[in-house]
Design a protein around this motif. Structure first.
Motif, PDB file in Angstrom:
ATOM      1  N   CYS A   1       0.841  -1.194   0.000  1.00 14.58           N
ATOM      2  CA  CYS A   1       0.000   0.000   0.000  1.00 14.58           C
ATOM      3  C   CYS A   1       0.877   1.246   0.000  1.00 14.58           C
ATOM      4  O   CYS A   1       1.675   1.464   0.908  1.00 14.58           O
ATOM      5  CB  CYS A   1      -0.918   0.005   1.218  1.00 14.58           C
TER       6      CYS A   1
ATOM      7  N   PRO B  99       0.393   5.536  -1.267  1.00 19.68           N
ATOM      8  CA  PRO B  99      -0.512   6.528  -1.859  1.00 19.68           C
ATOM      9  C   PRO B  99      -0.251   6.678  -3.361  1.00 19.68           C
ATOM     10  O   PRO B  99       0.890   6.591  -3.817  1.00 19.68           O
ATOM     11  CB  PRO B  99      -0.176   7.813  -1.097  1.00 19.68           C
TER      12      PRO B  99
ATOM     13  N   ALA C 162      -0.555  12.710  -3.335  1.00 21.42           N
ATOM     14  CA  ALA C 162      -1.736  12.041  -2.780  1.00 21.42           C
ATOM     15  C   ALA C 162      -1.653  12.017  -1.255  1.00 21.42           C
ATOM     16  O   ALA C 162      -0.566  11.886  -0.686  1.00 21.42           O
ATOM     17  CB  ALA C 162      -1.831  10.615  -3.319  1.00 21.42           C
TER      18      ALA C 162
ATOM     19  N   ASP D 176      -3.597   9.321   3.837  1.00 19.15           N
ATOM     20  CA  ASP D 176      -4.761   8.662   4.420  1.00 19.15           C
ATOM     21  C   ASP D 176      -5.224   7.476   3.581  1.00 19.15           C
ATOM     22  O   ASP D 176      -5.962   6.625   4.068  1.00 19.15           O
ATOM     23  CB  ASP D 176      -5.913   9.654   4.591  1.00 19.15           C
ATOM     24  N   GLU D 177      -4.794   7.393   2.324  1.00 11.70           N
ATOM     25  CA  GLU D 177      -5.135   6.249   1.476  1.00 11.70           C
ATOM     26  C   GLU D 177      -4.565   4.955   2.055  1.00 11.70           C
ATOM     27  O   GLU D 177      -5.101   3.888   1.808  1.00 11.70           O
ATOM     28  CB  GLU D 177      -4.587   6.448   0.066  1.00 11.70           C
ATOM     29  N   CYS D 178      -3.453   5.053   2.773  1.00 12.72           N
ATOM     30  CA  CYS D 178      -2.779   3.889   3.351  1.00 12.72           C
ATOM     31  C   CYS D 178      -2.444   4.168   4.814  1.00 12.72           C
ATOM     32  O   CYS D 178      -1.385   4.728   5.119  1.00 12.72           O
ATOM     33  CB  CYS D 178      -1.497   3.588   2.585  1.00 12.72           C
TER      34      CYS D 178
END
Length: 103
Positions: free
Chosen positions: A74, A76, A81, A84-86
């Protein structure tokens, strides 16, 4: 009647080994890591090249590859980016300074 104590000892040894395997598996996931899931190098390399495209590549790539491996791939999606995506990638901290480890 001697086979019974030997059987009990073998069963106890088997249960202890199984418990140790479970404890090691739980430890691998306790730090927010990917749970020990191996990630092919090509996957992390492509994601980290994208993530580090606007930064000094050497240091950024090394840190990103380490974080990607620990976070089960994981990373981003782009150089800007949000982390918080990962959550695993976002929450990894440097042990010395306490600052975020992953670029």
């Amino acid at each position: 009647m001697k086979p019974l104590p030997v059987s009990v000892a073998l069963l106890a040894l088997f249960l202890a080994a199984s418990y140790q395997d479970l404890a090691v598996a739980a430890d691998a996931g306790a730090d927010g890591g990917g749970g020990g899931v191996p990630v092919p190098d090509g996957v992390c390399e492509g994601k980290c090249k994208n993530r580090c495209s606007q930064k000094v590549a050497g240091r950024c790539m090394g840190l990103c590859m380490m974080c990607c491996g620990k976070c089960a791939g994981c990373v981003p999606l782009g150089p800007l980016a949000p982390k918080d995506e990962c959550p695993c990638y976002r929450d990894m901290k440097s042990p010395k300074s306490g600052r975020p480890k992953c670029p």
